[in-house]
Scaffold this motif. Structure first.
Motif, PDB file in Angstrom:
ATOM      1  N   VAL A 201       6.295   9.035   6.935  1.00  0.00           N
ATOM      2  CA  VAL A 201       6.466  10.256   6.147  1.00  0.00           C
ATOM      3  C   VAL A 201       5.401  10.357   5.071  1.00  0.00           C
ATOM      4  O   VAL A 201       4.768  11.409   4.896  1.00  0.00           O
ATOM      5  CB  VAL A 201       7.877  10.297   5.525  1.00  0.00           C
ATOM      6  N   LEU A 202       5.186   9.285   4.327  1.00  0.00           N
ATOM      7  CA  LEU A 202       4.198   9.319   3.255  1.00  0.00           C
ATOM      8  C   LEU A 202       2.797   9.536   3.802  1.00  0.00           C
ATOM      9  O   LEU A 202       2.049  10.394   3.308  1.00  0.00           O
ATOM     10  CB  LEU A 202       4.258   8.021   2.448  1.00  0.00           C
ATOM     11  N   GLY A 203       2.426   8.788   4.840  1.00  0.00           N
ATOM     12  CA  GLY A 203       1.071   8.915   5.377  1.00  0.00           C
ATOM     13  C   GLY A 203       0.798  10.278   5.959  1.00  0.00           C
ATOM     14  O   GLY A 203      -0.257  10.890   5.700  1.00  0.00           O
ATOM     15  N   ALA A 204       1.728  10.802   6.744  1.00  0.00           N
ATOM     16  CA  ALA A 204       1.504  12.092   7.397  1.00  0.00           C
ATOM     17  C   ALA A 204       1.541  13.240   6.394  1.00  0.00           C
ATOM     18  O   ALA A 204       0.748  14.187   6.486  1.00  0.00           O
ATOM     19  CB  ALA A 204       2.536  12.307   8.489  1.00  0.00           C
ATOM     20  N   THR A 205       2.455  13.175   5.419  1.00  0.00           N
ATOM     21  CA  THR A 205       2.504  14.227   4.401  1.00  0.00           C
ATOM     22  C   THR A 205       1.225  14.237   3.581  1.00  0.00           C
ATOM     23  O   THR A 205       0.652  15.305   3.305  1.00  0.00           O
ATOM     24  CB  THR A 205       3.733  14.027   3.488  1.00  0.00           C
TER      25      THR A 205
ATOM     26  N   LEU B 118      -1.247   5.058   8.122  1.00  0.00           N
ATOM     27  CA  LEU B 118      -0.672   5.432   9.416  1.00  0.00           C
ATOM     28  C   LEU B 118      -1.171   4.517  10.527  1.00  0.00           C
ATOM     29  O   LEU B 118      -0.400   4.100  11.394  1.00  0.00           O
ATOM     30  CB  LEU B 118      -1.014   6.889   9.734  1.00  0.00           C
ATOM     31  N   GLU B 119      -2.447   4.193  10.482  1.00  0.00           N
ATOM     32  CA  GLU B 119      -3.004   3.303  11.506  1.00  0.00           C
ATOM     33  C   GLU B 119      -2.415   1.898  11.381  1.00  0.00           C
ATOM     34  O   GLU B 119      -2.040   1.276  12.385  1.00  0.00           O
ATOM     35  CB  GLU B 119      -4.525   3.252  11.374  1.00  0.00           C
TER      36      GLU B 119
ATOM     37  N   GLU C 191       0.829  -1.204   0.000  1.00  0.00           N
ATOM     38  CA  GLU C 191       0.000   0.000   0.000  1.00  0.00           C
ATOM     39  C   GLU C 191       0.867   1.260   0.000  1.00  0.00           C
ATOM     40  O   GLU C 191       0.529   2.258  -0.653  1.00  0.00           O
ATOM     41  CB  GLU C 191      -0.928  -0.002   1.216  1.00  0.00           C
ATOM     42  N   PHE C 192       1.966   1.226   0.703  1.00  0.00           N
ATOM     43  CA  PHE C 192       2.900   2.357   0.710  1.00  0.00           C
ATOM     44  C   PHE C 192       3.363   2.676  -0.710  1.00  0.00           C
ATOM     45  O   PHE C 192       3.347   3.843  -1.137  1.00  0.00           O
ATOM     46  CB  PHE C 192       4.092   2.008   1.608  1.00  0.00           C
TER      47      PHE C 192
ATOM     48  N   ILE D 299      11.281   0.588   6.952  1.00  0.00           N
ATOM     49  CA  ILE D 299       9.851   0.417   6.696  1.00  0.00           C
ATOM     50  C   ILE D 299       9.013   1.469   7.409  1.00  0.00           C
ATOM     51  O   ILE D 299       8.238   2.195   6.781  1.00  0.00           O
ATOM     52  CB  ILE D 299       9.412  -1.000   7.134  1.00  0.00           C
ATOM     53  N   GLY D 300       9.161   1.561   8.719  1.00  0.00           N
ATOM     54  CA  GLY D 300       8.291   2.416   9.512  1.00  0.00           C
ATOM     55  C   GLY D 300       8.427   3.887   9.183  1.00  0.00           C
ATOM     56  O   GLY D 300       7.421   4.580   8.929  1.00  0.00           O
TER      57      GLY D 300
END
Length: 840
Positions: free
Chosen positions: A586-590, A558-559, A521-522, A580-581
Motif C-alpha cells: 500500500v505504501l509503495g504503490a500509493t 515494492l521490488e 525502510e517502510f 508485513i506485505g
C-alpha cells in the motif's frame, strides 16, 4: 568543553539501553530430558498435568485451558487439567498466592523462593522448579501470581515460549510442530509490569472490524459482539494488555448494552474502561435527544444522572476503569450552555462530584481503590488548564495530538498526585486535517520517543493505544504491549532489535534480517508521509531531487517486498501478507502514484505517467481483493477497506486524496518548492558532540526521515539548562566559508514535539564559533495551536517543523555551528548549513 565524535556516543548509548531477546531463567527446549531443573512437558513418560484450584479466580482456569490448547497445537498431545498432583506425572501448578491450595502448601513448607517479589504486588509472577514437591511427584514447575492476572500471565508467557505467537489467530501466525517439549529452570524468574494499566482502544471500526464481523465472523450480532470481543480479550491476555476501551461508533451496538460483553471482559481479566467521550462507562452515541432531552448536564441533569447511576449499579461489581467528566454526543465538544470558561469549570466540577458519589455508593473495592481516569482530550484540555480542581486520586491521562505527539505532560505539582498520570496515543485516527485508518506506518521508534518521554516525566499509571480496527496494526500493537510492560528495558535502538525478533518469530530466522530491513525502510517512508496523508499539493511541494529520490525509494520498496514475498514459506505466507506485505505494498504503490502524478503535472510525459498511475491503482485494488478473499481462505472478508471510503475523495475522511479526485483544470504551480537545492545532513552525523553526566543527544534508530533523528535523553525535567550554559549537550557542525562576508541561514528540521507542560518552552541555542547563542523555539511547540494550526497542520503530516536561523557574516575559512540543548523534549532530524563542510 571538548567535543567527541557522535558515533562514539551512539555506541555508548545504544549498548547500555538496547532491548534484545532476553535470556530467561525459564527456558523451553524440544529435547526431552529428565533431571534436576528440567521437566518434560511432553515426551518421555507422557504429558505433564496442569493443576489449578477451583477456588482460585476463574481467569486462572481460562489461562490453563488456553495453555493446554497451545501444547496440543504444538505437539498434538493435550495436558490434563485438574486440581491435584498426579503421582508419577510431571506437574505444572499455576495459581494465585493465597488462593491455590498446592501453592499455599508449598509456601508454608518453605519450598518456594522469592515470594517477596509477588506478595502485595500488581500482576507479578514468580515461576520456578520445585524438586519432589508432593508424594509421588518427582518435579513440579510452579507459577505463582500475586493476583489473577499475574498467575494467568505466567501461563500465557509459557505458551509463547513453546512456540505459539499471541497472533496465532488474529494474524494467522503459524505454529511449528514439535514432538517433545521440556521446561528448564535453574533459578526462579520474577516479572511484574512497570505501567499499571496497559490497553487498547478499538475505534473507527466502521470500514474494517465492524464490516468483517457483520459479514464474516459474527453476522448473528450484526457486527462486533461477544464472539469478536472474546477473541480480542484472548489476544490481550496473551500480550499482557489489561484494559479495553471498546468500539463505540454508531455502527456498533454499545458495549454496555450487551451483558455478555461485560461478563467476558471479567472472565479474561480485562479491565473494562471507556474512551474520553464515554463518562461512567456509558457510550452515548445513540442517545435520543428528542425523547430523552439534550446531552447537557446543566439543563438535563436528572436524565443523565439516572443513566450513569444505572451503569454504576449494573457494572459496579466488576473491575473497571471509570472515565470521569463530560463531553458532547459521541466525539463532539461539550454542549452549551454554558459557553463561558467559568461556567464550564463549574459544570465540570459538578459533574465529577456527582460521578464520584455514584462510584462511592455502587462500585466495589474488591480490586483495590476504584480506578478513575480523566482524559483532557481536545476541548477539555483548556478547561482543565483553566484551573479545574480534579480529585487527587484520579489518574490524569494526557493525550497526543492525534498524530503521535503528546500535547503536554504533568507539571511538578501535578506529579505529586496520588492518581498519577497516563497517556492516550494514536496508531490510527479519524479526523482532521486528514484521517489515517488504512495501514499502520507509524514507526515503533516514534512510539518509543514519545512514550519514553512520558515515562521520564512520570506518566506511568495508564497507557492507552488507539488501534483502529486492530488489523493491520499488529506490529505496532505488539511493540506497544512489550514496551508498556517494561519501558526501562527498551532503549533508543529498540526498533531494529524488536523488528528482527518479531520477524524471526513470524516469518522465520532465515528471512528475519531481510524482513527487518524491509520494515525499517517502510517506516522511514511512512514517516516522510503516510499514504493516507498523501495529496497532490504535498507531492508538488517537494524539491526536485527529493521527489526523485522518493520515487526511487517507493520503487525499491515494492521490488524488495516482491522479492521477499516470493521466498516466504507457504505456511507463513498469510501472516506475512497480513502484517508485513500488504502494508508495504500500500505504501509503495500509493507513493508511486503520487510521484507519477507530480511528474505528469510538471509535464514529464503525462501519457506514460497516467499509465503508471493506472497500473498501480489496479495493483492496489487486486491487493485489497486478495486480502479480503484469498488470504487465510477468506477469513478476513470485509476487514480491509478499499481505495475509497468517502464520497468526496478530497474530504478529510477519504481513504486517500487520490489524484483522480482532484478538481479538473488546475495548472502546475509556478513557484519553486521551498529550500530547493539545500544540502542536508542528518543531525546524527554531527562532526562532534558534547555530553556531561547522563544527558546527551541520542540517535534513535528508525526515528525521523533520516531514520536516526537525535532526541535529548533523558527527557525528564533534569535535562534543562540555562541559555548560556556551555555544559549543555551540544552538536557541532563544521562549516567552511568560501569568501569573506558569507552568511545565509541554517535550517533545522525538528520533529513536531511539544514543550513538556504549560509554562515551559521547547528551545535550543544556536551559535557560531564562540558567539553568543541565538535562542530558537521549536515551531508550533507552545501548545497554543493543535493539529489544525498554521504550523502544525503540515508539521504533523510531514513529521517535520522547520526553523530558519539567520547566520552572521563570516570571515573566509572554517567555522563551527553549534546546537546546544536548553529544554527537554527536543528532537532534531536534520540540518542544512549555509556552506558545505570541509572535505576530510
Amino acid at each position: 568543553m571538548k567535543l567527541k565524535p557522535l558515533r562514539t556516543a551512539i555506541l555508548a548509548a545504544c549498548t547500555s539501553l538496547a532491548v534484545l531477546p532476553a535470556a530467561h531463567a525459564v527456558e523451553v527446549t524440544e529435547i526431552a530430558r529428565s533431571g534436576p531443573g528440567s521437566l518434560n512437558l511432553v515426551g518421555g513418560a507422557g504429558v505433564a498435568a496442569v493443576a489449578v484450584d477451583a477456588h482460585d479466580d476463574p481467569l486462572v482456569g481460562v489461562a490453563a485451558r488456553l495453555f493446554a490448547d497451545d501444547v496440543e497445537r504444538v505437539t498434538g498431545r493435550r495436558p490434563v487439567i485438574g486440581a491435584k498432583a498426579v503421582r508419577g506425572r510431571p506437574l505444572i501448578v499455576a495459581g494465585t498466592l493465597g488462593h491455590n491450595g498446592l501453592i499455599d502448601e508449598l509456601a508454608a513448607r518453605g519450598r518456594l523462593k522469592d515470594l517477596d517479589k509477588v506478595r502485595g504486588r500488581w500482576e507479578a509472577t514468580v515461576s520456578q522448579m520445585v524438586e519432589r514437591p508432593f508424594p509421588g511427584v518427582e518435579r513440579a514447575f510452579v507459577i505463582v501470581g500475586s493476583d489473577r492476572r499475574g498467575a494467568a500471565y505466567g501461563l500465557t508467557q509459557l505458551s509463547e515460549r513453546i512456540g505459539v505467537s499471541p497472533w496465532y489467530w488474529w494474524a494467522d501466525a503459524p505454529v511449528r510442530r514439535r514432538t517433545a517439549l521440556a521446561i528448564r529452570s535453574g533459578t526462579p524468574e520474577a516479572t511484574a509490569p512497570e505501567v499499571k494499566y496497559r490497553g487498547i482502544f478499538v475505534n473507527d471500526e466502521d470500514w474494517g472490524m465492524h464490516a468483517w464481523a457483520k459479514q464474516t465472523f459474527e453476522p448473528e450480532a450484526g457486527g462486533i459482539g461477544p464472539k469478536t470481543y472474546e477473541k480480542i480479550f484472548e489476544l490481550m491476555l496473551r500480550l499482557r494488555l489489561n484494559t479495553i476501551w471498546p468500539a463505540m461508533h454508531e455502527v456498533s451496538r454499545e458495549f454496555h448494552a450487551v451483558r455478555e460483553n461485560v461478563v467476558l471482559a471479567d472472565k479474561y481479566g480485562i479491565v473494562a474502561g471507556a474512551s474520553h467521550c464515554e463518562p461512567m462507562l456509558y457510550n452515548n452515541v445513540k442517545w435520543n435527544q428528542k425523547t430523552r432531552g439534550p446531552w447537557n448536564y446543566l439543563t438535563n441533569r436528572d436524565a443523565i444522572y439516572k443513566t450513569w447511576e444505572e451503569q454504576a449499579t449494573t457494572r459496579g461489581g466488576m473491575e473497571g476503569m471509570w472515565t470521569l467528566g463530560i463531553r458532547g454526543i459521541h466525539d463532539q465538544g461539550m454542549q452549551t450552555p454554558p459557553g463561558d470558561m467559568p461556567g464550564k469549570l463549574k459544570l465540570m466540577g459538578d459533574v465529577i462530584r456527582d460521578q464520584r458519589s455514584l462510584i462511592q455508593r455502587h462500585v466495589t473495592t474488591k480490586w483495590g481503590p476504584v480506578a478513575q481516569a480523566f482524559v483532557p482530550y481536545k476541548e477539555v484540555l483548556p478547561i482543565y488548564d483553566a484551573g479545574l480542581a480534579l480529585p487527587d486520586d484520579v489518574t490524569l491521562v494526557w493525550t497526543d495530538d492525534n498524530f503521535g505527539y503528546i500535547r503536554r505532560l504533568s507539571s511538578p505539582d501535578e506529579r505529586k498526585r496520588a492518581g498519577g498520570a497516563g497517556v492516550y496515543w494514536h496508531l490510527s485516527y479519524y479526523g482532521g486535517p486528514h484521517s489515517y485508518l488504512w495501514i499502520n506506518s507509524t514507526a515503533p521508534a516514534l512510539l518509543w520517543e514519545e512514550l519514553h518521554k512520558a515515562w521520564d516525566n512520570d506518566a506511568r499509571t495508564m497507557w492507552m493505544l488507539n488501534v483502529g480496527d486492530l488489523k493491520p496494526m499488529e506490529i505496532g500493537v505488539d511493540y506497544f504491549a512489550r514496551f508498556a510492560w517494561s519501558p526501562t528495558a527498551f532503549g533508543p535502538d529498540s526498533q531494529p532489535a524488536f523488528l528482527r525478533s518479531f520477524a524471526a518469530e513470524h516469518v522465520g530466522d532465515a528471512l528475519a534480517p531481510a524482513v527487518a530491513d524491509l520494515l525499517t525502510e517502510f517506516y522511514r517512508l511512512g514517516t516522510i508521509r503516510k499514504p493516507e496523508l498523501m495529496v497532490r499539493a504535498w507531492a508538488l511541494s517537494l524539491p526536485r531531487e527529493e521527489a526523485a529520490e522518493l520515487g526511487r525509494s517507493y520503487a525499491r520498496l515494492l521490488e524488495q517486498e516482491a522479492t521477499l514475498a516470493a521466498k516466504v514459506p507457504a505456511d507463513r505466507r498469510d501472516a506475512y501478507v497480513e502484517m508485513i506485505g500488504f502494508p508495504a505494498r500500500v505504501l509503495g504503490a500509493t507513493g508511486a502514484i503520487f510521484m507519477a502524478d507530480r511528474a505528469a503535472r510538471l509535464g514529464d510525459d503525462p501519457a506514460a505517467q497516467a499509465a503508471e498511475i493506472a497500473r498501480q491503482r489496479a495493483f492496489l485494488e487486486r491487493e485489497v481483493d486478495a486480502y479480503n478473499h484469498t488470504v487465510a481462505n477468506g477469513k478476513w472478508k470485509g476487514m480491509m477497506p478499499g481505495l475509497v471510503t468517502a464520497d468526496n475523495l478530497m474530504a478529510w475522511n477519504s481513504q486517500v486524496r487520490w489524484p483522480w479526485g482532484e478538481p479538473a483544470g488546475g495548472g502546475a504551480p509556478v513557484a519553486r518548492p521551498v529550500d530547493e537545492g539545500r544540502v542536508w545532513r542528518a543531525a546524527a552525523d554531527a562532526d562532534r558532540q558534547s555530553a556531561l553526566g547522563g544527558a546527551r543527544w541520542t540517535p534513535v534508530a528508525g526515528l525521523g526521515r533520516t531514520g536516526r533523528a537525535v532526541a535529548l535523553t533523558p527527557a525528564g525535567l533534569e535535562s534543562s539548562w540555562a541559555v548560556t550554559d556551555d555544559k549543555a549537550p551540544a552538536l557541532a557542525f563544521d562549516v567552511l566559508a568560501a569568501a569573506p562576508g558569507a552568511g545565509g541561514d541554517v535550517l533545522i528540521d525538528f520533529m513536531p514535539t511539544f514543550r513538556i507542560y504549560p509554562g515551559r518552552k521547547l528551545r535550543v541555542g544556536v551559535s557560531v564559533d564562540d558567539g553568543a547563542p541565538l535562542v530558537v523555539d521549536v515551531p508550533g511547540s507552545s501548545g497554543q495551536e493543535d493539529e489544525s494550526g498554521a504550523i502544525r497542520r503540515e508539521g504533523v503530516q510531514n513529521n517535520v517543523v522547520r526553523a530558519r536561523v539567520a547566520m552572521p557574516a563570516l570571515a573566509a575559512g572554517p567555522h563551527v555551528v553549534t546546537i546546544r540543548a536548553i529544554d527537554p523534549g527536543v528532537v532534531i532530524d536534520r540540518v542544512a548549513l549555509p556552506a558545505p563542510a570541509p572535505s576530510r
